[in-house]
Design an enzyme around this catalytic site. Structure first.
Site, PDB file in Angstrom:
ATOM      1  N   GLU A 177     -11.150   1.677   2.965  1.00  0.00           N
ATOM      2  CA  GLU A 177     -10.307   2.231   2.148  1.00  0.00           C
ATOM      3  C   GLU A 177     -10.703   1.915   1.012  1.00  0.00           C
ATOM      4  OE1 GLU A 177      -8.464   5.147   2.110  1.00  0.00           O
ATOM      5  OE2 GLU A 177      -8.731   4.650   0.198  1.00  0.00           O
ATOM      6  N   LYS A 236     -17.836  -1.867   2.358  1.00  0.00           N
ATOM      7  CA  LYS A 236     -16.614  -2.224   1.534  1.00  0.00           C
ATOM      8  C   LYS A 236     -16.426  -3.436   0.915  1.00  0.00           C
ATOM      9  CE  LYS A 236     -12.158  -2.378   0.817  1.00  0.00           C
ATOM     10  NZ  LYS A 236     -11.817  -1.597  -0.549  1.00  0.00           N
ATOM     11  N   CYS A 292      -7.227  -8.506  -2.559  1.00  0.00           N
ATOM     12  CA  CYS A 292      -8.465  -8.363  -1.925  1.00  0.00           C
ATOM     13  C   CYS A 292      -9.602  -8.956  -2.566  1.00  0.00           C
ATOM     14  CB  CYS A 292      -8.592  -6.730  -1.856  1.00  0.00           C
ATOM     15  SG  CYS A 292      -7.497  -6.187  -0.411  1.00  0.00           S
TER      16      CYS A 292
HETATM   17  N1  LIG Z   1      -3.985  -3.637  -0.786  1.00  0.00           N
HETATM   18  C1  LIG Z   1      -4.965  -2.755  -1.110  1.00  0.00           C
HETATM   19  O1  LIG Z   1      -4.933  -2.124  -2.011  1.00  0.00           O
HETATM   20  C2  LIG Z   1      -5.993  -2.546  -0.072  1.00  0.00           C
HETATM   21  C3  LIG Z   1      -6.174  -2.955   1.128  1.00  0.00           C
HETATM   22  N2  LIG Z   1      -7.060  -3.159   1.988  1.00  0.00           N
HETATM   23  C4  LIG Z   1      -7.438  -3.666   3.028  1.00  0.00           C
HETATM   24  O2  LIG Z   1      -6.406  -2.896   4.120  1.00  0.00           O
HETATM   25  C5  LIG Z   1      -5.682  -3.824   5.044  1.00  0.00           C
HETATM   26  C6  LIG Z   1      -4.270  -3.750   5.019  1.00  0.00           C
HETATM   27  O3  LIG Z   1      -3.830  -4.120   3.535  1.00  0.00           O
HETATM   28  P1  LIG Z   1      -2.464  -4.093   3.069  1.00  0.00           P
HETATM   29  O4  LIG Z   1      -1.979  -2.636   3.519  1.00  0.00           O
HETATM   30  O5  LIG Z   1      -2.470  -4.475   1.598  1.00  0.00           O
HETATM   31  O6  LIG Z   1      -1.591  -5.324   3.977  1.00  0.00           O
HETATM   32  P2  LIG Z   1      -0.166  -5.309   4.046  1.00  0.00           P
HETATM   33  O7  LIG Z   1       0.027  -6.655   4.494  1.00  0.00           O
HETATM   34  O8  LIG Z   1       0.636  -4.738   3.070  1.00  0.00           O
HETATM   35  O9  LIG Z   1       0.150  -4.321   5.509  1.00  0.00           O
HETATM   36  C7  LIG Z   1      -0.121  -4.729   6.568  1.00  0.00           C
HETATM   37  C8  LIG Z   1       0.896  -4.476   7.628  1.00  0.00           C
HETATM   38  O10 LIG Z   1       0.544  -4.471   9.143  1.00  0.00           O
HETATM   39  C9  LIG Z   1       1.719  -4.906   9.837  1.00  0.00           C
HETATM   40  N3  LIG Z   1       1.004  -5.590  11.135  1.00  0.00           N
HETATM   41  C10 LIG Z   1       0.174  -6.550  11.316  1.00  0.00           C
HETATM   42  N4  LIG Z   1      -0.149  -6.722  12.741  1.00  0.00           N
HETATM   43  C11 LIG Z   1       0.359  -5.780  13.104  1.00  0.00           C
HETATM   44  C12 LIG Z   1       0.272  -5.287  14.360  1.00  0.00           C
HETATM   45  N5  LIG Z   1      -0.328  -6.025  15.400  1.00  0.00           N
HETATM   46  N6  LIG Z   1       1.218  -4.007  14.884  1.00  0.00           N
HETATM   47  C13 LIG Z   1       1.781  -3.325  13.881  1.00  0.00           C
HETATM   48  N7  LIG Z   1       1.749  -3.870  12.554  1.00  0.00           N
HETATM   49  C14 LIG Z   1       1.163  -4.786  12.138  1.00  0.00           C
HETATM   50  C15 LIG Z   1       2.083  -5.928   9.067  1.00  0.00           C
HETATM   51  O11 LIG Z   1       3.475  -6.270   9.413  1.00  0.00           O
HETATM   52  C16 LIG Z   1       2.282  -5.259   7.531  1.00  0.00           C
HETATM   53  O12 LIG Z   1       3.126  -4.552   7.166  1.00  0.00           O
HETATM   54  C17 LIG Z   1      -6.377  -5.148   4.723  1.00  0.00           C
HETATM   55  O13 LIG Z   1      -7.400  -5.336   5.447  1.00  0.00           O
HETATM   56  C18 LIG Z   1      -6.853  -5.090   3.322  1.00  0.00           C
HETATM   57  O14 LIG Z   1      -7.978  -6.030   3.069  1.00  0.00           O
HETATM   58  C19 LIG Z   1      -8.268  -1.846   1.688  1.00  0.00           C
HETATM   59  C20 LIG Z   1      -8.109  -1.355   0.525  1.00  0.00           C
HETATM   60  C21 LIG Z   1      -6.951  -1.217  -0.738  1.00  0.00           C
HETATM   61  O1  LIG Z   2      -9.836  -3.381  -1.333  1.00  0.00           O
HETATM   62  C1  LIG Z   2      -9.124  -3.487  -2.193  1.00  0.00           C
HETATM   63  O2  LIG Z   2      -8.077  -4.025  -1.876  1.00  0.00           O
HETATM   64  C2  LIG Z   2      -8.951  -2.708  -3.443  1.00  0.00           C
HETATM   65  O3  LIG Z   2      -9.410  -3.827  -4.575  1.00  0.00           O
HETATM   66  C3  LIG Z   2      -9.293  -3.408  -5.815  1.00  0.00           C
HETATM   67  O4  LIG Z   2      -8.160  -2.635  -6.245  1.00  0.00           O
HETATM   68  P1  LIG Z   2      -6.935  -3.538  -6.585  1.00  0.00           P
HETATM   69  O5  LIG Z   2      -7.118  -4.913  -6.280  1.00  0.00           O
HETATM   70  O6  LIG Z   2      -5.735  -2.585  -6.009  1.00  0.00           O
HETATM   71  O7  LIG Z   2      -6.919  -3.232  -8.212  1.00  0.00           O
HETATM   72  P2  LIG Z   2      -8.206  -3.062  -9.339  1.00  0.00           P
HETATM   73  O8  LIG Z   2      -7.837  -2.156 -10.299  1.00  0.00           O
HETATM   74  O9  LIG Z   2      -9.405  -3.334  -8.787  1.00  0.00           O
HETATM   75  O10 LIG Z   2      -7.804  -4.473 -10.066  1.00  0.00           O
HETATM   76  C4  LIG Z   2      -7.826  -5.733  -9.594  1.00  0.00           C
HETATM   77  C5  LIG Z   2      -7.514  -6.705 -10.592  1.00  0.00           C
HETATM   78  O11 LIG Z   2      -8.833  -6.672 -11.682  1.00  0.00           O
HETATM   79  C6  LIG Z   2      -8.056  -6.713 -12.795  1.00  0.00           C
HETATM   80  N1  LIG Z   2      -9.110  -5.920 -13.521  1.00  0.00           N
HETATM   81  C7  LIG Z   2      -9.551  -4.830 -13.270  1.00  0.00           C
HETATM   82  C8  LIG Z   2     -10.321  -4.095 -14.031  1.00  0.00           C
HETATM   83  C9  LIG Z   2     -10.930  -4.508 -15.356  1.00  0.00           C
HETATM   84  O12 LIG Z   2     -11.803  -3.934 -15.978  1.00  0.00           O
HETATM   85  N2  LIG Z   2     -10.449  -5.852 -15.640  1.00  0.00           N
HETATM   86  C10 LIG Z   2      -9.631  -6.423 -14.943  1.00  0.00           C
HETATM   87  O13 LIG Z   2      -9.423  -7.485 -15.285  1.00  0.00           O
HETATM   88  C11 LIG Z   2      -6.863  -5.985 -12.804  1.00  0.00           C
HETATM   89  O14 LIG Z   2      -5.938  -6.310 -13.889  1.00  0.00           O
HETATM   90  C12 LIG Z   2      -6.482  -6.663 -11.249  1.00  0.00           C
HETATM   91  O15 LIG Z   2      -5.663  -8.076 -11.648  1.00  0.00           O
HETATM   92  C13 LIG Z   2     -10.639  -2.172  -5.825  1.00  0.00           C
HETATM   93  O16 LIG Z   2     -10.662  -1.642  -7.369  1.00  0.00           O
HETATM   94  C14 LIG Z   2     -10.419  -1.113  -4.919  1.00  0.00           C
HETATM   95  O17 LIG Z   2     -11.452  -0.046  -4.867  1.00  0.00           O
HETATM   96  C15 LIG Z   2     -10.138  -1.751  -3.636  1.00  0.00           C
HETATM   97  O18 LIG Z   2      -9.875  -0.762  -2.488  1.00  0.00           O
END
Ligand SMILES: NC(=O)C1=CN([C@@H]2O[C@H](COP(=O)(O)OP(=O)(O)OC[C@H]3O[C@@H](n4cnc5c(N)ncnc54)[C@H](O)[C@@H]3O)[C@@H](O)[C@H]2O)C=CC1
Ligand SMILES: O=C(O)[C@H]1O[C@H](OP(=O)(O)OP(=O)(O)OC[C@H]2O[C@@H](n3ccc(=O)[nH]c3=O)[C@H](O)[C@@H]2O)[C@H](O)[C@@H](O)[C@@H]1O
Length: 489
Positions: A177, A236, A292
């Site tokens: 994602e 990713k 992340c």
């Molecule tokens: N937060 C973000 O913006 C992004 C995160 N990711 C990736 O996506 C993954 C998830 O990230 P988040 O959604 O931020 O994490 P999160 O911590 O918000 O959510 C994960 C959820 O999975 C649940 N969980 C864990 N083990 C479980 C199980 N065995 N069965 C059912 N539920 C279970 C937890 O209770 C928790 O609610 C990570 O690998 C992260 O690196 C990728 C892109 C963007």
């Molecule tokens: O794997 C993930 O979790 C995600 O991580 C980032 O998304 P996110 O961390 O939610 O937010 P960003 O907009 O990337 O910002 C990350 C940090 O960088 C900072 N940032 C961003 C952009 C910039 O120009 N300067 C800067 O300081 C933001 O303020 C923030 O603290 C990536 O942008 C997503 O594509 C990815 O899916």
């Protein structure tokens, strides 16, 4: 290895998403909205989180109790929940009924054991995979949505195949994602690309085609890019590393700008006009946060070291080192400017989330700043429009043997508004770029502060010239010291 996709894949009718977090919740909500013919059930082991996803609308009909704040999300949940979108703790039932299961659980950095501090903790991925194998009575597509180290799909396949019931087959896909928090809904509604990695076998390609057909309900087909599994997994980590590297690069430039009188916004703009560089992700800041970037780069560092590539590991590690330095450089600037001491001085910290439009504080720069100011014995007042108070207390209290929550509360207070936070302050620190901070009545804030009134803009969002006219002493990241000679201004 882009692959051909067969013309009429069997349609997916039921999706289960394991993990109702920042990714699973919004992603599968958007799938439900765009695919009324698919039933989507998002499950989690955390009953409190599921209850929050199922919370009732408030008196004005708004869903304000969702566990994830994202602009636009609540409206979609409200429209789809109970129709083809469900949030549940009945994990086994949802898995069993599904044709396709997203694994969207957390993959934090390991805290102990081999690879501690670098490697991804795959415990949650493994336990959900084992659960799927244990309860599935029919064949399914299993999709890695979590960000995982390269070749995790192979481990998942081994676990599934060693534990599956006779006649049950699992096809594994990688579908990382790319949404960013705060813009998750537009990112999901019109993604730059959807990446699907599969095995280069008939079954693998067929599974990829079935997942692609889900996205094609709203994403143009040419935006779905299919690759091999390992390329997808590594892409990713690579994308996050490249994005974070841009920020560390511009923050390194910011330090040069401050020392020379150049303006980092002008430098970034001039560089971004080059089509090969592009304008996005070049905003200098106090330092990047979020759950992340750091975790995924550390993961890449660990991978590189495991592959005996120490130079590659060092290269990526430097992105994190520069980020840590950016945060401490900014904090030190505050102390130095306030005549080398902030002991018992009131510092107002505006913003606690790691970026605007989210209530998420994971790895937020504000946490590092507040801890630093505490160590310097300052009195810190924090305001953030979306972060729950309990979260701020949790982030500032050191987990461990000694309960320091009483000490923390002696030095930290939480304010109900930005204006209230700044009353009697000696310095304001802007830690998050919330839009409302751009529109504050700075003249009356100035009137209520101790003098000289300092403002440290860690996000480059205020009009420094205007604030200086009011009387503030302003420091903005990446801008030289106040220029007093009008010839050079
Ligand atoms: N937060 C973000 O913006 C992004 C995160 N990711 C990736 O996506 C993954 C998830 O990230 P988040 O959604 O931020 O994490 P999160 O911590 O918000 O959510 C994960 C959820 O999975 C649940 N969980 C864990 N083990 C479980 C199980 N065995 N069965 C059912 N539920 C279970 C937890 O209770 C928790 O609610 C990570 O690998 C992260 O690196 C990728 C892109 C963007
Ligand atoms: O794997 C993930 O979790 C995600 O991580 C980032 O998304 P996110 O961390 O939610 O937010 P960003 O907009 O990337 O910002 C990350 C940090 O960088 C900072 N940032 C961003 C952009 C910039 O120009 N300067 C800067 O300081 C933001 O303020 C923030 O603290 C990536 O942008 C997503 O594509 C990815 O899916």
């Amino acid at each position: 290895m882009p692959t051909a996709i067969s013309s009429a894949p069997q349609a997916i009718r039921r999706i289960c998403c394991v993990g109702a977090g920042y990714v699973g919740g919004p992603t599968c909500t958007v799938i439900a909205q765009n695919c009324p013919d698919i039933t989507v059930t998002i499950v989690d082991v955390n009953p409190v989180r599921i209850a929050a996803w199922n919370s009732a609308p408030d008196a004005e009909g708004r869903l304000s109790g969702l566990p994830v704040y994202e602009p636009g999300l609540a409206e979609i949940v409200l429209a789809c929940r109970g129709k083809n979108l469900f949030f549940s703790t009945e994990i086994d039932k949802a898995i069993e009924e599904a044709d396709l299961v997203f694994v969207s659980v957390n993959t934090p950095t390991k805290k102990s054991g081999v690879g501690a501090g670098f490697a991804a903790d795959l415990h949650y991925v493994e336990s959900s995979t084992r659960r799927i194998a244990a309860v599935a009575t029919s064949s399914k597509i299993i999709v890695e949505k979590s960000t995982v180290p390269c070749r995790t799909a192979a481990s998942m396949r081994t676990i599934l195949e060693s534990n599956s019931r006779p006649g049950v087959r699992f096809d594994i896909l990688s579908n990382p994602e790319f949404l960013a928090e705060g813009t998750a809904i537009p990112d999901l509604q019109s993604p730059d690309r959807v990446l699907i990695g599969s095995l280069d076998t008939n079954e693998g390609r067929e599974a990829a085609a079935r997942l692609s057909a889900v996205y094609e309900h709203w994403v143009p087909k040419h935006k779905v890019y299919t690759t091999g599994l390992w390329s997808s997994e590594l892409s990713k980590l690579a994308a996050n590393a490249l994005l974070a590297q841009r920020i560390s690069s511009v923050n390194a430039m910011a330090a040069i700008c401050e020392a020379t009188g150049a303006d980092v916004d002008e430098v970034a703009h001039a560089c971004g006009l080059d089509g090969r560089i592009g304008p996005k992700f070049l905003k200098a800041s106090v330092g990047f946060g979020g759950s992340c970037f750091q975790k995924d780069i550390l993961n890449l560092v660990y991978l590189s070291e495991s592959l005996s590539l120490p130079q590659v590991a060092d290269y990526w590690r430097q992105v994190i080192t520069m980020n840590e330095w950016s945060k401490s450089r900014f904090a030190q600037k505050v102390v130095q400017t306030l005549f080398n001491t902030i002991t018992m001085k009131k510092v107002a910290v505006l913003g606690f989330a790691f970026k605007k439009n989210t209530g998420d504080t994971r790895e937020s720069a504000a946490i590092s700043l507040c801890r630093y100011f505490r160590q310097e014995n300052a009195l810190v007042t924090i305001y953030d429009p979306k972060v729950p108070e309990a979260q701020i207390w949790m982030d500032l209290t050191e987990p461990g043997v000694v309960d320091d929550s009483i000490e923390v509360r002696k030095q930290i207070t939480l304010a109900p508004s930005a204006v209230a936070a700044c009353v009697d302050a000696e310095a304001i620190v802007i830690a998050t770029e919330w839009d409302e901070f751009k529109e504050l009545d700075w003249a009356s804030i100035y009137a209520g502060m101790k003098k000289p009134a300092f403002l440290f803009d860690g996000r480059g969002i205020v009009d420094a010239k205007l604030l200086r006219k009011i009387g503030f002493k302003v420091h903005s990241v990446g801008k030289g010291p106040e220029i007093v000679d009008p010839v050079w201004a």
